[in-house]
Design an enzyme around this catalytic site. Structure first.
Site, short mmCIF file in Angstrom:
data_model
loop_
_atom_site.label_atom_id
_atom_site.label_comp_id
_atom_site.label_asym_id
_atom_site.label_seq_id
_atom_site.Cartn_x
_atom_site.Cartn_y
_atom_site.Cartn_z
N HIS A 160 0.81 -1.22 0.00
CA HIS A 160 0.00 0.00 0.00
C HIS A 160 0.85 1.27 0.00
O HIS A 160 0.34 2.35 -0.30
CB HIS A 160 -0.99 0.00 1.19
CG HIS A 160 -0.38 0.29 2.52
ND1 HIS A 160 -0.07 -0.70 3.44
CD2 HIS A 160 -0.03 1.45 3.12
CE1 HIS A 160 0.42 -0.14 4.53
NE2 HIS A 160 0.46 1.16 4.36
N ASP A 184 0.20 -7.60 1.47
CA ASP A 184 0.64 -6.21 1.64
C ASP A 184 2.17 -6.12 1.62
O ASP A 184 2.78 -5.42 2.43
CB ASP A 184 0.08 -5.60 2.92
CG ASP A 184 0.12 -4.07 2.89
OD1 ASP A 184 0.28 -3.51 1.79
OD2 ASP A 184 0.02 -3.45 3.98
N SER A 205 4.71 2.58 7.82
CA SER A 205 4.36 1.42 7.00
C SER A 205 5.54 0.98 6.14
O SER A 205 6.17 1.80 5.46
CB SER A 205 3.17 1.75 6.09
OG SER A 205 1.99 1.89 6.83
#
Length: 366
Positions: free
Chosen positions: A102, A132, A212
């Site tokens: 993402h 992911d 992230s």
């Protein structure tokens, strides 16, 4: 009637006002000097270990910024504009960078900044949206040691963990905490579509937007996960963060580097989440209803059975898978995720409900 102020009195009051600061200064104590610094002594052993961990790992953590192409509605010209940012880490000596999918999703380009401030244009090697995980590649002009790889199957709740990343663009930030829980799930039946991401590590280490893709480390400085998501009503850290476990990363990343994509193990079964939910409620069972078995597949070789149509048009339920290697599966997403833990050639024990009776079927992963 008020009396007018005489000029000599006014002049005296003005002079006293001007002289007040000087009088105040003369009446204060001796001139102030800087205080002596109290020696602190040696750093505590835990502090030294944390500092050493950060300094060993810092160079392998990267700051990723992305851009996307947009077209002007009137001129039809295409422009490249900033899209977002995130973190990542060096995987090997070949310049492969691991991050979250993402972080780079929808981007037209991604720039990787190393700890020394050098920027590199990256290329996309491969991605697995289901996990992911994405892999980029750069060609640095010097060797950087990758973070040592750990394992996640043997983690314990209460272990100390450390997160390094770039929250809100504040590069190379270290936070720490503990493992709060293990084997969490995101997506699938909770997220409303697709297989769930399984075995997630839950931590209370501060993880914010921009973290992230960064590494989650154990106290030995080994990679045990990729920081991927937070649970927060405000969008900032609320003490509930999640990381993709290292065992999943070590299974998916080599295949992305080798093939550019990740192919999940398949048995040759046709299943459907919506139909499964309805049939499960109608039959009052928790499991995955097999709708169809592909001929000449691993499932067919193991003797698994799908739904059949009886004489007169009545439909007979097929086998219902309730567990994989003793671990319960109640949804299609959970079944796919359980099978995802396997490798080609592995033998898997499926617990199956067949005509109301429980049986065990062994299937070899193709």
């Amino acid at each position: 009637m008020p009396q007018p102020i005489r000029r000599p009195a006014l002049a005296l009051a003005f002079a006293l006002a001007l002289a007040a600061p000087a009088l105040s200064a003369r009446e204060s104590g001796p001139a102030a000097t800087p205080r002596a610094v109290t020696p602190r002594g040696e750093l505590q052993a835990e502090e030294k270990a944390t500092i050493a961990l950060f300094e060993r790992s810092r160079d392998a953590v990267v700051y990723i910024t992305t851009r996307e192409k947009v077209r002007d509605f009137w001129s039809r010209n295409v422009f490249s504009v900033p899209k977002g940012s995130g973190s990542g880490f060096l995987w090997d000596d070949a310049g492969h960078i691991v991050t979250n999918f993402h972080v780079i999703q929808g981007a037209s380009e991604a720039t990787v900044r190393l700890a020394d401030g050098t920027d590199y244009k990256s290329t996309l090697v491969g991605a697995s949206p289901e996990h992911d995980i994405a892999v980029l590649r750069i060609r640095p002009n010097r060797r950087i040691a990758p973070i040592p790889l750990g394992s996640s199957h043997d983690l314990r709740v209460g272990q100390k963990v450390y997160a390094i990343g770039n929250p809100f663009g504040l590069d190379w930030t270290l936070t720490d905490g503990i493992i709060s829980a293990l084997d969490r799930s995101l997506g699938g039946e909770d997220g409303g579509g697709g297989p769930s991401i399984e075995h997630l590590i839950q931590t209370n280490a501060a993880i914010n937007p921009g973290n992230s893709g960064g590494p989650l480390l154990d106290s030995a400085g080994r990679l045990i996960g990729i920081n991927t998501a937070i649970y927060s009503p405000s969008g900032a850290s609320a003490g509930i963060g999640f990381a993709v476990p290292a065992d999943t990363v070590n299974r998916v990343v080599p295949e992305l580097i080798r093939n550019g994509r990740y192919t999940r193990p398949t048995l040759g079964l046709t299943v459907d989440e919506d139909i499964n939910r309805r049939l499960g409620a109608a039959l009052n069972v928790k499991g995955v209803v097999i709708l169809r078995v592909t001929p000449n597949s691993a499932a067919a070789a193991a003797g698994l059975r799908g739904v059949s149509v009886l004489q007169g048009g009545a439909i007979a339920a097929g086998d219902i898978i309730t567990a994989v290697d003793g671990k319960p599966v109640e949804t299609v997403g959970k079944l796919i995720a359980r099978l995802d833990d396997t490798r080609s050639g592995d033998k898997v024990r499926l617990t199956v409900l067949r005509q109301g009776r429980e049986t065990t079927v062994t299937v070899t992963i193709p």
